[in-house]
Design an enzyme around this catalytic site. Structure first.
Site, PDB file in Angstrom:
ATOM      1  N   MET A   1      -8.912  41.081  19.567  1.00 31.95           N
ATOM      2  CA  MET A   1      -8.432  42.413  19.897  1.00 31.95           C
ATOM      3  C   MET A   1      -8.956  43.419  18.882  1.00 31.95           C
ATOM      4  O   MET A   1      -9.704  43.075  17.985  1.00 31.95           O
ATOM      5  CB  MET A   1      -6.902  42.424  19.919  1.00 31.95           C
ATOM      6  CG  MET A   1      -6.340  41.590  21.070  1.00 31.95           C
ATOM      7  SD  MET A   1      -6.760  42.285  22.674  1.00 31.95           S
ATOM      8  CE  MET A   1      -5.733  41.294  23.732  1.00 31.95           C
ATOM      9  N   CYS A   2      -8.514  44.628  19.008  1.00 32.83           N
ATOM     10  CA  CYS A   2      -9.058  45.689  18.180  1.00 32.83           C
ATOM     11  C   CYS A   2      -7.928  46.682  17.913  1.00 32.83           C
ATOM     12  O   CYS A   2      -6.806  46.489  18.358  1.00 32.83           O
ATOM     13  CB  CYS A   2     -10.177  46.419  18.901  1.00 32.83           C
ATOM     14  SG  CYS A   2     -11.344  45.316  19.706  1.00 32.83           S
ATOM     15  N   GLU A   3      -8.229  47.719  17.168  1.00 32.29           N
ATOM     16  CA  GLU A   3      -7.277  48.828  17.042  1.00 32.29           C
ATOM     17  C   GLU A   3      -7.990  50.137  17.306  1.00 32.29           C
ATOM     18  O   GLU A   3      -9.163  50.316  16.967  1.00 32.29           O
ATOM     19  CB  GLU A   3      -6.605  48.816  15.659  1.00 32.29           C
ATOM     20  CG  GLU A   3      -5.701  47.594  15.500  1.00 32.29           C
ATOM     21  CD  GLU A   3      -4.463  47.843  14.637  1.00 32.29           C
ATOM     22  OE1 GLU A   3      -4.083  49.007  14.426  1.00 32.29           O
ATOM     23  OE2 GLU A   3      -3.884  46.841  14.185  1.00 32.29           O
ATOM     24  N   ILE A  78     -11.632  49.958  15.334  1.00 27.63           N
ATOM     25  CA  ILE A  78     -12.023  48.822  14.498  1.00 27.63           C
ATOM     26  C   ILE A  78     -11.943  47.592  15.379  1.00 27.63           C
ATOM     27  O   ILE A  78     -11.024  47.438  16.180  1.00 27.63           O
ATOM     28  CB  ILE A  78     -11.164  48.683  13.222  1.00 27.63           C
ATOM     29  CG1 ILE A  78      -9.675  48.591  13.554  1.00 27.63           C
ATOM     30  CG2 ILE A  78     -11.432  49.835  12.268  1.00 27.63           C
ATOM     31  CD1 ILE A  78      -8.816  48.297  12.337  1.00 27.63           C
TER      32      ILE A  78
END
Lengths: 264, 264
Positions: A1-3, A78
């Protein structure tokens, strides 16, 4: 996953404070070490940075967390890679021309069978499901509206429907902007906060940094920050719901599609 | 037209001094006001900045001219648009995956009938003849060598031939890198200089800035800078000839194809 991290403001505003918090999650306080990127709009111009190195270690990210470059809209990301290896062409945000404007986009989540998103005219450069979904979205917009951007209400409604279709394939949290509007769509996690006078101090959750917004703003400033997780621990962030879309313009919430989770 | 700036070094080296000179030509001492970009390689990583604003006025360019971010290879470009309007997707350098590596490329010049460069698998995001030529070059390399990068000598010879073909269509000065080699091809204007011990001072042509390289280097450093026009007025730059290709690795010239202008 990412932010994801987004900003919409009515005056050029820097993202240093929020990006300092996000950046720490890219390999230090979080596992999102597979690159970071940023698209920054001021007036009609957009510029971008893409860096496949961990944001917590990157000297370029260090510069961006400390240098005040003022923008109206920011989309930052990110990455924790799932589909597509770690390289420059797989680094968000992605940008494409649509209706004579550069649209930028970043995605958090993972889609099942992204190859089932049929593309006819717009193709990804990299190998991520995210970029493929962006190309697919653009093709849906062009097929629906032709060469003319519709009014905000109509655009938001249609975009929400397309995002719902992507959500059926997995997790689709995303940010999309044309330099005026910032569209944010939530499947699992997105939080936002609008800061306006009277401004107060705030402290990052991921870094020992406090800012007193009173000292860096005027009474007329309106700044909304949107992030996967709240970036500060002493402010109240609003949590977006499954299937909710929020659209910001000059820091203000100007359109909203309520959660349609019950339609599932 | 545009201007190009490249660097190849055997130790991570910043580009601040040279970029300060180039940047001035982007709207102040030169007309190249239609954006600028930079790809920076350190070891196996490459990151990039793209900014369609004039480099002479851009706050992002100001940061890059003053902040020491050390790299082994840099490709930078300031643009004066001819084909393709001023926007992010038309801003050099362009990057694509080839042989599991990110290749970056920038072009100075203009090609007649770029649409006659047939593309089958790699398509431009923007509308420049430059990006189309990059896609075409990649397709030629893949058609010739398949999924394996050949030895440098073979690659250089083939790349030189393809650049010659592009030169038949107009002006094709270009820089291309995979993070190890920096390929530079000249149709009209490219100059280069290799700096090594004993280092001396140098003064920019476009800005009132002098640097004493002795103070910022060690005796083992080897740094080559390549630019459309010499960036300093008190050093001797080598002028590349029509149809010449130079390849640099860790600051050293490692392959060269002599001018084939007479073959025209």
């Amino acid at each position: 996953m990412c932010e994801l991290l987004g900003m919409s403001a009515n005056v050029p505003t820097d993202i240093c404070f929020s990006f300092s918090g996000l950046r720490a999650r890219g390999g230090r306080t979080g596992p999102h070490k597979d690159g970071w990127g940023m698209a920054m709009y001021r007036d009609s111009s957009v510029w971008s940075i893409h860096d496949p190195r961990p944001s917590a270690d990157s000297d370029m990210a260090d510069v961006m967390s400390k240098t005040s470059l003022k923008c109206h809209i920011v989309i930052s990301h990110i990455r924790q890679a799932n589909v597509g290896n770690v390289c420059l062409p797989n680094t968000h945000p992605f940008s494409r021309l649509l209706w004579d404007t550069t649209w930028s986009y970043a995605h958090n989540g993972q889609l099942d069978t992204p190859q089932s998103l049929t593309l006819l005219t717009h193709y990804p450069l990299g190998t991520t499901d995210s970029e493929r979904a962006f190309c697919w979205l653009i093709e849906q917009l062009l097929a629906k509206f032709g060469d003319q951007m519709p009014e905000l209400e109509e655009l938001t409604a249609f975009l929400g429907e397309q995002c719902d279709r992507l959500r059926e394939k997995g997790v689709f949290n995303m940010m999309l902007s044309n330099g005026q509007y910032l569209f944010c769509y939530c499947t699992t996690k997105l939080h936002w906060i609008t800061r306006r006078a009277p401004f107060k101090p705030a402290t990052l959750s991921d870094e020992d940094v406090t800012i007193d917004f009173k000292e860096v703003t005027t009474d007329k400033d309106v700044v909304t920050v949107i992030a996967t997780q709240p970036l500060t621990h002493d402010e109240t962030w609003q949590q977006m719901q499954v299937g909710e879309m929020c659209v910001f313009d000059a820091g203000e919430l100007v359109a909203r599609i309520e959660s349609r989770a019950t339609a599932e």
